[in-house]
Design a protein around this motif. Structure first.
Motif, PDB file in Angstrom:
ATOM      1  N   THR A 109      46.529  26.413  65.050  1.00 55.18           N
ATOM      2  CA  THR A 109      47.249  25.397  65.808  1.00 55.18           C
ATOM      3  C   THR A 109      48.767  25.515  65.701  1.00 55.18           C
ATOM      4  OG1 THR A 109      47.117  23.839  63.980  1.00 55.18           O
ATOM      5  CG2 THR A 109      45.393  23.693  65.650  1.00 55.18           C
ATOM      6  N   THR A 110      49.223  26.503  64.913  1.00 52.57           N
ATOM      7  CA  THR A 110      50.663  26.710  64.847  1.00 52.57           C
ATOM      8  C   THR A 110      51.154  27.220  66.190  1.00 52.57           C
ATOM      9  OG1 THR A 110      50.575  27.241  62.511  1.00 52.57           O
ATOM     10  CG2 THR A 110      52.529  27.953  63.699  1.00 52.57           C
ATOM     11  N   LYS A 111      51.792  26.362  66.923  1.00 47.89           N
ATOM     12  CA  LYS A 111      52.353  26.814  68.195  1.00 47.89           C
ATOM     13  C   LYS A 111      53.591  27.619  67.890  1.00 47.89           C
ATOM     14  CE  LYS A 111      51.885  22.778  70.832  1.00 47.89           C
ATOM     15  NZ  LYS A 111      52.641  21.961  71.751  1.00 47.89           N
ATOM     16  N   ASN A 112      53.872  28.557  68.738  1.00 39.21           N
ATOM     17  CA  ASN A 112      55.103  29.267  68.448  1.00 39.21           C
ATOM     18  C   ASN A 112      56.299  28.483  68.996  1.00 39.21           C
ATOM     19  OD1 ASN A 112      56.122  30.416  70.978  1.00 39.21           O
ATOM     20  ND2 ASN A 112      54.140  31.471  71.001  1.00 39.21           N
ATOM     21  N   TYR A 113      57.428  28.710  68.357  1.00 38.07           N
ATOM     22  CA  TYR A 113      58.622  27.913  68.653  1.00 38.07           C
ATOM     23  C   TYR A 113      59.126  28.125  70.067  1.00 38.07           C
ATOM     24  CZ  TYR A 113      58.873  26.628  63.773  1.00 38.07           C
ATOM     25  OH  TYR A 113      58.593  26.104  62.543  1.00 38.07           O
TER      26      TYR A 113
END
Lengths: 248, 248
Positions: A176-180
């Motif tokens: 779930t880590t969206k990229n910046y």
């Protein structure tokens, strides 16, 4: 050794007041071991709003222990990820670590393990959300107290066994880590602004190159980033921009 | 125990090549103890520019150890200051720590203790300043290697005895720490700009208040800060502004 320690605990235990015995039990539940010395834990659960001045201009609140606990958490989580992901680069590890020790995560874990039941703060004139990070901060202070009381190995065991393993789903965090960059672009769309990623410089370093990317939003320079690929430099710049624009 | 360890070292030592023996001696000089396992140290002194790919998309450079060593340094310095200054608040400790582990400080210490003599990097087409932080980064990686090889206590001893005590004058660092507000004001004067510190909000938290300060430069909002006094909030905002404006 075990027997000696038990006797020592018992002899100390007898002197505790009812309130102190309650704290000892809570610590045992949360940390997994009873305190040798209760003092640091008592400070850890004491928010600035109820801290007494022990010296002119100096209050014995939990903020110093929070500073120490933050560093203990930082190392233990760093090492845990370092060993768990032997082929991931430091960018991945750094990002994952920052998600694990973020205010939101720590507040959530703190609530789950019962920190609200032991923290003392001034409840007068307080709205439920006026101290969003109070519990997460107290959890860091508790880690600091364990470190002061029992040293690094017990702190590591507490963090890994009682916090990391039961309360974090690493796979889910990674997924779930969206990229910046996509976060930033989403934000600009929502706010009818135009982002522009410009490659402004390449620094030649022999066998490899370093790229510098500048982000402009509506033609205003917002942030710069660097990295060993353009993609990494963009991420770096986008992370910086998200911080500056307070994009969560 | 000591004898066993010595024998173990000797038996390992015989297998080393000339180059490896040279590294072992250097590590002994710098860290104060000989490696049990040379491998992490070999990785620590290997810059990305000479790192081999061990897996698709993954180079065995010193950056992962740098990430780990950074966390080890962070905790050891945090604890050292925590004990040394029992009546200083976390703001003081955090600021002092960040000066101790800054790029500049680490680069300087790295050069002094001989890191340039053991780091391997690609010298082709390289200007002397093209890798300003190469040595400081390698020092962090070396700390990471000591941690992997010998654990926390030896790492702490190395950091305190071989880095902190001989190479840092804490009194001097404290005295020369300029505050961020004056740094920012100096910068605006030099660049003919007008700074404005505006108190935009007070959050009532019962027995105490939190202040929010916004800094504008030439009427453009640059950064916000918060703190338990206006002075602290100004410092916090000014620190943020210095980061954003890249004021050293």
């Amino acid at each position: 050794m075990g027997r000696l320690t038990n006797n020592r605990l018992k002899s100390v235990f007898k002197k505790y007041s009812k309130e102190e015995r309650r704290l000892v039990s809570s610590i045992k539940m949360i940390v997994g071991t009873k305190p040798f010395n209760l003092k640091p834990y008592q400070i850890a659960v004491q928010h600035t709003s109820v801290a007494k001045s022990v010296k002119k201009g100096f209050k014995e609140s939990n903020e110093r222990l929070e500073y120490l606990g933050d560093a203990v958490l930082g190392l233990v989580v760093a090492e845990y990820l370092f060993k768990k992901f032997p082929f991931k680069d430091e960018g991945f590890l750094t990002e994952l670590r920052s998600r694990i020790v973020s205010r939101d995560s720590l507040n959530h874990v703190a609530r789950t393990i019962g920190i609200p039941q032991i923290v003392r703060f001034d409840k007068k004139r307080k709205t439920p959300n006026s101290h969003k990070s109070l519990y997460g901060n107290a959890l860091e202070a508790l880690v600091g107290a364990v470190y002061v009381d029992k040293g690094f190995n017990t702190s590591r065991k507490f963090i890994v066994q009682k916090l990391l393993k039961p309360h974090y789903d690493l796979e889910e965090i990674i997924n779930t880590t969206k990229n910046y960059k996509s976060k930033l672009i989403e934000w600009t769309q929502k706010n009818s602004k135009t982002p522009n990623f410009e490659h402004i410089q390449t620094i030649d370093k022999g066998h490899f190159k370093e790229f510098i990317i500048q982000i402009q939003i509506d033609d205003e320079p917002i942030a710069k980033g660097h990295g060993l690929s353009k993609k990494k430099a963009e991420q770096d710049a986008a992370r910086e921009a998200c911080t500056i624009l307070e994009i969560e």
